[in-house]
Design a protein around this motif. Structure first.
Motif, PDB file in Angstrom:
ATOM      1  N   VAL A 541       1.171  -1.438  -0.119  1.00 61.51           N
ATOM      2  CA  VAL A 541      -0.193   0.128  -0.172  1.00 61.51           C
ATOM      3  C   VAL A 541       0.660   1.443   0.303  1.00 61.51           C
ATOM      4  CG1 VAL A 541      -1.680   1.781   0.771  1.00 61.51           C
ATOM      5  CG2 VAL A 541      -2.101  -1.143   1.664  1.00 61.51           C
ATOM      6  N   ALA A 542       2.068   1.306   0.469  1.00 58.82           N
ATOM      7  CA  ALA A 542       3.171   2.524   1.272  1.00 58.82           C
ATOM      8  C   ALA A 542       3.602   2.287  -0.168  1.00 58.82           C
ATOM      9  CB  ALA A 542       4.034   2.433   2.149  1.00 58.82           C
ATOM     10  N   ALA A 548       1.140   7.452  -6.791  1.00 53.85           N
ATOM     11  CA  ALA A 548       0.430   8.296  -7.311  1.00 53.85           C
ATOM     12  C   ALA A 548       0.944   9.109  -6.720  1.00 53.85           C
ATOM     13  CB  ALA A 548      -0.960   7.630  -6.406  1.00 53.85           C
ATOM     14  N   GLY A 549       1.950   9.157  -5.619  1.00 56.02           N
ATOM     15  CA  GLY A 549       2.174  11.224  -5.118  1.00 56.02           C
ATOM     16  C   GLY A 549       1.208  11.124  -3.996  1.00 56.02           C
ATOM     17  N   THR A 550       1.303  12.208  -2.926  1.00 57.78           N
ATOM     18  CA  THR A 550       0.982  12.105  -1.585  1.00 57.78           C
ATOM     19  C   THR A 550       1.445  13.495  -0.477  1.00 57.78           C
ATOM     20  OG1 THR A 550       0.497  11.260   0.635  1.00 57.78           O
ATOM     21  CG2 THR A 550       2.146  10.024  -0.340  1.00 57.78           C
ATOM     22  N   ALA A 551       0.933  13.654   0.018  1.00 57.50           N
ATOM     23  CA  ALA A 551       0.916  14.986   0.406  1.00 57.50           C
ATOM     24  C   ALA A 551       1.600  14.557   2.204  1.00 57.50           C
ATOM     25  CB  ALA A 551      -0.300  15.639   0.989  1.00 57.50           C
ATOM     26  N   ASP A 552       1.853  12.830   2.632  1.00 54.58           N
ATOM     27  CA  ASP A 552       1.750  12.162   3.483  1.00 54.58           C
ATOM     28  C   ASP A 552       2.727  11.108   3.179  1.00 54.58           C
ATOM     29  OD1 ASP A 552       1.883  11.455   6.344  1.00 54.58           O
ATOM     30  OD2 ASP A 552      -0.306  10.639   6.016  1.00 54.58           O
TER      31      ASP A 552
END
Length: 598
Positions: A541-542, A548-552
């Protein structure tokens, strides 16, 4: 005392991204458990645990419970906190709406119980035992018994206990001496004494409903002659309220190493009025409904205390200045570097993090199985969930508490000498955790249950139910660009799992002692393999989120780094447990028992 903060981000990661609770809730018709509702419940639960329960943890440990003339008083603030808990509706969160509950999924209730146990384990014992009693009455009680007791237990006006063991029998319940004599009105006169009864007597509720194992006069010998009885402290009157005092009393409370604010009682029954629950001489069937609930809850306690210990350790490791990093100063403006720069401190912290987060994944997967076992769409789905639960329950109880104790020990060690001092609160977490390896069936008993009853007793069926899940995952991810090396490692261990089981089974046909000799190593081997599977699910998942690109991003990168640590530094422990399990019973049993005499 460490300042507990509920790890809501990690909880939501598992609920939403790894296990997709929402899809499961929709399938079981739990429409009220929307993502927004779940998030709101978790946030409010966190607030209650952080602001109400956590501040009472150390004071409860210092004050302990008190007994005076058979009356037990809980530490200051406990009764008021329970009133707030009840008023907030937490006690009936997952209970049947027919009896006043909110009817939300069991998995959600277990997540709240994690927060409760992390913030104040002693306090959490009181509602925890009540939920076990509620589950037994709901599953096995008559409709009259359900109407009489479940609404009050759900409401929190009454609490419950499990009165199982006695001084002379421990885990061997076939030796119990408590007797139940039939009466003309259909009730039973219950006489005997029970020990180690958590929440057996206290001042937090209007009545206490004891579920008591006893034997009828004509009962068969051993465990086949055990029945279960409802024995309330106060007998319900015509209106269903607490009426006349029953022949139940608390003889004493235990002075313990840990969970000191939990009243652990000796309970005496003197011709107390009891009511048979379930069938006569079938009490073990009813008891295991309570015990399985309790064993999952106990396994969670290893995670709970490990989480609180980790939170205390990381704060201290960032603040405490000691020596310089071997690679040169990291805080040149200070007299020394914070100890978090030292590799051995990192080893302890990462061990804590990897075990905590792996155990949380195991616990949440198991919680989801409880939902499926209760509310699966088909009988086949419910049976599959029940079989997986039967297999995982002893592993949850034993592996999570063994590693939980390791984690709390590491937390204390990070503090050095200060960890041994009471004011920091780290030693209390070790003391509180130690009992989890013992009660609700010692971990040695869990290991025998896993290997002897669940695995070999099912001809390997229950093991195959889970190892097949692992096998399919490894097949599907065999060429994963970032994880394929770890997937191959897990696939090999999964194969060794089956081979080891066959080896022990063949040896046990010649010598039954082989099961007992191998069982603990077998359980620990199983636990490390299972956590490896969950770590790969989290890592997958990580990887997807980062791609996908994530702010987290920092959160997901930490997952990948911890997964790498688990596979490189913790999973190799399986080799030791494999060798131990294969070593056989001869080296254990060769030395005569007389040699151990003084």
């Amino acid at each position: 005392m460490p300042e507990y903060k509920a790890p809501l981000r990690d909880m939501q990661f598992l609920i939403d991204e790894v296990f997709d609770y929402q899809a499961g809730y929709a399938a079981m018709g739990a429409g009220d458990a929307t993502p927004d509702m779940v998030s709101a419940i978790l946030a409010e639960g966190a607030k209650f645990c952080e602001q109400v329960l956590a501040p009472l943890n150390r004071s409860g440990d210092e004050e302990e419970c008190q007994i005076n003339g058979g009356v037990v008083t809980t530490p200051k603030g406990f009764k008021e906190a329970f009133a707030q808990y009840v008023e907030g509706g937490w006690n009936g969160l997952s209970a049947d709406p027919v009896y006043g509950g909110q009817g939300l999924p069991s998995s959600l209730g277990l997540i709240i119980s994690e927060m409760v146990g992390s913030s104040n384990l002693s306090w959490g014992m009181y509602p925890g035992l009540t939920h076990g009693a509620m589950s037994a009455i709901h599953a096995h009680g008559s409709e009259v018994q359900k109407q009489t007791y479940l609404s009050k237990l759900t409401e929190g006006r009454w609490t419950g206990t499990m009165c199982l063991t006695e001084a002379h029998c421990g885990t061997d319940l076939g030796l119990i001496k408590t007797r139940a004599v039939p009466q003309a009105d259909g009730s039973y006169a219950v006489t005997g004494s029970k020990i180690f009864i958590s929440a057996g007597e206290h001042d937090m509720s209007d009545n206490i409903v004891h579920l008591v194992l006893a034997k009828l006069p004509d009962a068969p010998a051993g465990t086949r002659g055990i029945s279960l009885f409802i024995v309330p402290k106060f007998l319900p009157d015509a209106q269903g309220e607490a009426g006349a005092r029953n022949g139940v009393s608390c003889g004493s409370i235990e002075h313990k190493m840990g969970i000191k604010a939990s009243a652990t009682c000796v309970m005496n029954f003197d011709s107390a009025t009891g009511y048979l629950i379930g069938e006569a001489n079938k009490g073990l069937n009813c008891m295991f409904t309570m015990m399985n609930h309790a064993r999952l809850g106990t396994g969670m306690q290893g995670l709970c205390l490990g989480e609180t210990s980790f939170q205390g350790a990381i704060k201290y490791a960032n603040d405490r200045l000691q020596m310089r990093a071997l690679t040169g100063p990291k805080a040149p403006d200070k007299a020394a570097d914070p100890i978090i720069v030292h590799p051995d401190v990192r080893r302890m912290l990462l061990t804590m993090k990897a075990l905590n987060e792996g155990n949380r994944a195991l616990a949440y997967f198991t919680a989801q199985l409880i939902d499926q076992a209760h509310s699966g769409e088909t009988a086949e789905q419910r049976e599959e969930a029940e079989n997986l639960l039967a297999f995982l329950t002893p592993i949850c109880k034993a592996f999570m508490t063994e590693t939980g104790l390791e984690v709390t020990n590491h937390g204390m060690q990070v503090f050095g000498g200060h960890g041994f001092i009471r004011e920091w609160g780290m030693e209390q977490l070790v003391r509180d955790c130690r009992i989890a390896l013992i009660y609700e069936g010692t971990n040695g008993i869990q290991a025998l249950d896993l290997l002897g009853r669940k695995v070999l007793g099912s001809q390997g069926k229950l093991l195959r139910g889970f190892s097949k899940i692992v096998h399919k995952f490894c097949e599907a991810k065999a060429e994963h660009p970032q994880l394929k090396g770890y997937v191959a490692q897990l696939a090999q261990l999964n194969q060794q799992w089956g081979t080891l089981t066959q080896t022990i089974g063949m040896a046990a046909m010649k010598n039954p002692d082989e099961v007992g000799a191998a069982s603990m190593d077998y359980l620990m081997f199983s636990g490390y393999v299972i956590l490896a599977y969950f770590w790969l699910r989290m890592a997958e998942v990580a990887e997807q989120k980062l791609a996908a690109g994530t702010a987290d991003a920092a959160f997901y990168q930490a997952k990948l780094a911890t997964c790498e640590f688990y596979f490189k530094r913790l999973l190799p422990r399986t080799a030791m447990h494999l060798a131990g399990a294969e070593a056989g019973s001869e080296c254990l049993m060769r030395l005569p028992a007389e040699h151990f005499a003084l």
